[in-house]
Design a protein around this motif. Structure first.
Motif, PDB file in Angstrom:
ATOM      1  N   SER A 254       0.736  -1.253  -0.020  1.00 40.85           N
ATOM      2  CA  SER A 254       0.075   0.044  -0.133  1.00 40.85           C
ATOM      3  C   SER A 254       0.694   1.102  -0.143  1.00 40.85           C
ATOM      4  O   SER A 254       0.350   2.274  -0.230  1.00 40.85           O
ATOM      5  CB  SER A 254      -0.781  -0.065   1.210  1.00 40.85           C
ATOM      6  OG  SER A 254      -0.165  -0.039   2.335  1.00 40.85           O
ATOM      7  N   GLY A 255       2.003   1.013   0.302  1.00 44.87           N
ATOM      8  CA  GLY A 255       3.184   2.449   0.264  1.00 44.87           C
ATOM      9  C   GLY A 255       4.697   1.890  -0.080  1.00 44.87           C
ATOM     10  O   GLY A 255       5.121   0.784   0.707  1.00 44.87           O
ATOM     11  N   VAL A 256       5.220   2.685  -1.126  1.00 42.65           N
ATOM     12  CA  VAL A 256       6.519   2.551  -1.127  1.00 42.65           C
ATOM     13  C   VAL A 256       7.190   3.815  -0.828  1.00 42.65           C
ATOM     14  O   VAL A 256       6.713   4.906  -1.747  1.00 42.65           O
ATOM     15  CB  VAL A 256       7.111   2.068  -2.500  1.00 42.65           C
ATOM     16  CG1 VAL A 256       8.575   2.077  -3.114  1.00 42.65           C
ATOM     17  CG2 VAL A 256       6.231   0.664  -2.841  1.00 42.65           C
ATOM     18  N   PHE A 257       8.116   4.115   0.062  1.00 39.29           N
ATOM     19  CA  PHE A 257       8.396   5.377   0.438  1.00 39.29           C
ATOM     20  C   PHE A 257       9.995   5.513   0.369  1.00 39.29           C
ATOM     21  O   PHE A 257      10.537   6.618   0.739  1.00 39.29           O
ATOM     22  CB  PHE A 257       8.237   5.437   1.802  1.00 39.29           C
ATOM     23  CG  PHE A 257       6.734   5.241   2.476  1.00 39.29           C
ATOM     24  CD1 PHE A 257       5.861   5.707   1.977  1.00 39.29           C
ATOM     25  CD2 PHE A 257       6.475   4.182   3.397  1.00 39.29           C
ATOM     26  CE1 PHE A 257       4.424   5.429   2.298  1.00 39.29           C
ATOM     27  CE2 PHE A 257       5.431   3.779   3.802  1.00 39.29           C
ATOM     28  CZ  PHE A 257       4.019   4.406   3.151  1.00 39.29           C
ATOM     29  N   SER A 258      10.710   4.566  -0.471  1.00 42.49           N
ATOM     30  CA  SER A 258      12.053   4.823  -0.767  1.00 42.49           C
ATOM     31  C   SER A 258      12.295   4.108  -2.177  1.00 42.49           C
ATOM     32  O   SER A 258      11.564   3.256  -2.681  1.00 42.49           O
ATOM     33  CB  SER A 258      12.910   4.078   0.468  1.00 42.49           C
ATOM     34  OG  SER A 258      12.887   4.427   1.597  1.00 42.49           O
ATOM     35  N   ASN A 259      13.558   4.716  -2.529  1.00 39.96           N
ATOM     36  CA  ASN A 259      13.996   3.973  -4.011  1.00 39.96           C
ATOM     37  C   ASN A 259      15.172   3.766  -4.089  1.00 39.96           C
ATOM     38  O   ASN A 259      16.033   3.871  -2.862  1.00 39.96           O
ATOM     39  CB  ASN A 259      13.880   5.251  -5.319  1.00 39.96           C
ATOM     40  CG  ASN A 259      12.336   5.873  -5.294  1.00 39.96           C
ATOM     41  OD1 ASN A 259      11.485   5.044  -5.488  1.00 39.96           O
ATOM     42  ND2 ASN A 259      12.104   6.963  -5.242  1.00 39.96           N
ATOM     43  N   THR A 260      15.737   3.130  -4.870  1.00 38.18           N
ATOM     44  CA  THR A 260      17.103   2.516  -5.101  1.00 38.18           C
ATOM     45  C   THR A 260      18.108   3.644  -4.772  1.00 38.18           C
ATOM     46  O   THR A 260      17.982   5.005  -5.484  1.00 38.18           O
ATOM     47  CB  THR A 260      17.634   1.971  -6.308  1.00 38.18           C
ATOM     48  OG1 THR A 260      16.473   0.801  -6.465  1.00 38.18           O
ATOM     49  CG2 THR A 260      18.839   1.472  -6.664  1.00 38.18           C
ATOM     50  N   GLY A 261      19.241   3.451  -3.950  1.00 34.77           N
ATOM     51  CA  GLY A 261      20.048   4.493  -3.578  1.00 34.77           C
ATOM     52  C   GLY A 261      19.738   5.406  -2.460  1.00 34.77           C
ATOM     53  O   GLY A 261      20.647   6.219  -1.904  1.00 34.77           O
ATOM     54  N   ASP A 262      18.229   5.249  -1.863  1.00 34.18           N
ATOM     55  CA  ASP A 262      18.077   6.110  -0.712  1.00 34.18           C
ATOM     56  C   ASP A 262      18.714   5.675   0.423  1.00 34.18           C
ATOM     57  O   ASP A 262      19.061   4.176   0.534  1.00 34.18           O
ATOM     58  CB  ASP A 262      16.432   6.036  -0.700  1.00 34.18           C
ATOM     59  CG  ASP A 262      15.872   6.974  -1.771  1.00 34.18           C
ATOM     60  OD1 ASP A 262      16.533   7.684  -2.415  1.00 34.18           O
ATOM     61  OD2 ASP A 262      14.486   6.915  -1.614  1.00 34.18           O
ATOM     62  N   ARG A 263      19.036   6.410   1.403  1.00 31.14           N
ATOM     63  CA  ARG A 263      19.356   5.982   2.685  1.00 31.14           C
ATOM     64  C   ARG A 263      18.261   5.503   3.531  1.00 31.14           C
ATOM     65  O   ARG A 263      17.295   5.650   3.390  1.00 31.14           O
ATOM     66  CB  ARG A 263      19.844   7.431   3.575  1.00 31.14           C
ATOM     67  CG  ARG A 263      21.059   8.129   3.034  1.00 31.14           C
ATOM     68  CD  ARG A 263      21.871   9.054   3.854  1.00 31.14           C
ATOM     69  NE  ARG A 263      22.160   8.457   5.288  1.00 31.14           N
ATOM     70  CZ  ARG A 263      23.229   7.762   5.349  1.00 31.14           C
ATOM     71  NH1 ARG A 263      24.284   7.897   4.265  1.00 31.14           N
ATOM     72  NH2 ARG A 263      23.722   7.287   6.359  1.00 31.14           N
ATOM     73  N   ALA A 264      18.979   4.303   4.118  1.00 28.00           N
ATOM     74  CA  ALA A 264      17.737   3.529   4.877  1.00 28.00           C
ATOM     75  C   ALA A 264      17.889   3.978   6.372  1.00 28.00           C
ATOM     76  O   ALA A 264      18.934   3.765   7.168  1.00 28.00           O
ATOM     77  CB  ALA A 264      18.142   2.038   4.931  1.00 28.00           C
TER      78      ALA A 264
END
Length: 430
Positions: A254-264
């Motif tokens: 229901s939600g994707v809040f990060s993309n490849t390369g983002d800081r975790a």
């Protein structure tokens, strides 16, 4: 014959205008208009018999049906002004009122369904009054037996109202449906409105357990996932190793809040909802909340009535909202995903179940002479039954009187019978 009638009129005019002479003039005037026709039979063994038909019907001085045999007449009335309907009969000899104590009289009313009312009479003022209420409908075959001065008199006539006879073929073509009146359990409900929401324990937000980078996101919003499925690859910047985020449940992204390369970091990376169960959040006004309790049955509908599910109230909020609305909640299975969060619904809450001795379907009720009626069926004959009604649950209505238990009555297309009855006339003239 005309000269004979004229002589009668002249004779009556010469008489002092007493009540008796007024009655005579009334009879003669009707005779001249051709409306009077006494049906007389010869005396046999001291007994007189007369059959009254529609063509010979006349009215008496009190507005009732007048029946005559030679010089003896009775006038049949039903008095129902401010009291239950009762039969009152006036008697005349040679158009003069007879003291009611001199007449013995019995009336038998034969109704559809084999019901028979036998009415005995006693003197009261200048008429005889029956000992039974003449219940509605006033539709019956009437037999009158009288004794006066040692002679017996007998009349029979039909007094039908609210009745129609229909052939088997037309009954079938009209799709008239019937059932027998029986006891029922009335189910009283309150209707509330609400919205579908995601249960709090079915909503999951996934975070990185270690600081690092997002190497890869394997899913998109709307994807279906299963428990244990790898959803994302993360890189731990402290150990320089990759690891995976796995789904804790079956559900939907229901939600994707990060993309490849983002800081975790401390922010959520993904959100999953499990819609195998949903909440039904209901809004209840103060008058509703007083009747609600946990465990009550609830039938939930979508606003288009495409689906309905039966469940139970499992929570009632202890506080009202700022808009003076209380929140109640039910939990509902959602195996096919029909119930979507945000969907507006309505719900019928079963407040009370009450058994009643008799009930008829609400759609069977028609109006006849401003009274609620159902149509009773006797073979091919249908007749109104004036019913006293109690409470209704929307499908059935309690019957307090007016129809016998077990009577077959019309449940479908009863309006066609009303039209047929009104077409044939619905007079209530006594």
């Amino acid at each position: 014959m005309i000269l004979f009638l004229i002589n009668i009129i002249k004779a009556s005019v010469k008489v002092t205008q007493t009540k008796a002479s007024l009655i005579k003039t009334f009879y003669v005037g009707i005779a001249l208009t051709g409306l009077v026709g006494f049906s007389q039979l010869s005396m046999a063994s001291g007994s007189h018999h007369a059959e009254q038909t529609e063509h010979t019907e006349i009215k008496g001085p009190n507005g009732g049906k007048l029946l005559s045999d030679e010089d003896f007449s009775v006038e049949v009335t039903i008095f129902e002004s401010g009291i239950p309907p009762e039969m009152r009969i006036f008697a005349y000899q040679n158009e003069t009122e007879i003291v009611p104590e001199k007449v013995e009289l019995t009336v038998t009313l034969d109704r559809l369904g084999g019901v028979q009312d036998i009415i005995q009479f006693t003197p009261e003022r200048n008429y005889l009054v029956g000992d039974k209420e003449v219940i509605e409908p006033h539709s019956f075959d009437v037999t009158i037996k009288a004794q006066f001065q040692g002679k017996s008199y007998h009349w029979h006539y039909d007094n039908h109202e609210g009745r129609a006879e229909i052939s088997d073929r037309l009954i079938k073509l009209s799709a008239i449906e019937t059932e027998n009146i029986t006891p029922q359990t009335l189910e009283f409900t309150d209707t509330l409105f609400g919205v579908i929401s995601v249960p709090q324990n079915k909503k999951f937000q996934l975070h990185a357990p270690y600081p690092g980078l997002v190497e890869k996101i394997n899913v998109n919003v709307g994807d279906k996932v299963v428990k244990g499925q790898r959803l994302a690859t993360l890189h731990n910047t402290q150990t320089l190793q990759n690891y995976y985020l796995e789904s804790p449940t079956n559900g939907e992204i229901s939600g994707v809040f990060s993309n490849t390369g983002d800081r975790a970091d401390e922010n959520a990376i993904l959100e999953i909802i499990d819609l195998s169960e949903v909440w039904v959040d209901l809004s209840a006004f103060p008058e509703n909340i007083e009747r609600l309790s946990k465990g009550q049955n609830v039938i939930v509908y979508d606003l288009h009535h495409h689906e309905r599910v039966k469940t139970k109230i499992d929570y009632i909020a202890p506080q009202m909202t700022g808009g003076h609305i209380a929140r109640a909640r039910a939990v509902m299975k959602n195996p096919d995903g029909h119930w979507r969060p945000g969907m507006h619904i309505k719900a019928d809450i079963e407040i009370e179940n009450r058994p009643v001795d008799l009930a008829v379907k609400v759609n069977a009720i028609q109006s006849f002479r401003d009274m609620p009626v159902v149509f009773a069926k006797f073979g091919n004959t249908f007749e109104v039954r004036m019913v006293q009604l109690g409470e209704s649950d929307g499908e059935y209505v309690e019957v307090l009187g007016g129809i016998a238990p077990g009577t077959e009555y019309v449940t479908g297309n009863s309006f066609l019978l009303k039209a047929e009855v009104l077409k044939d006339g619905a007079s209530h003239d006594h």
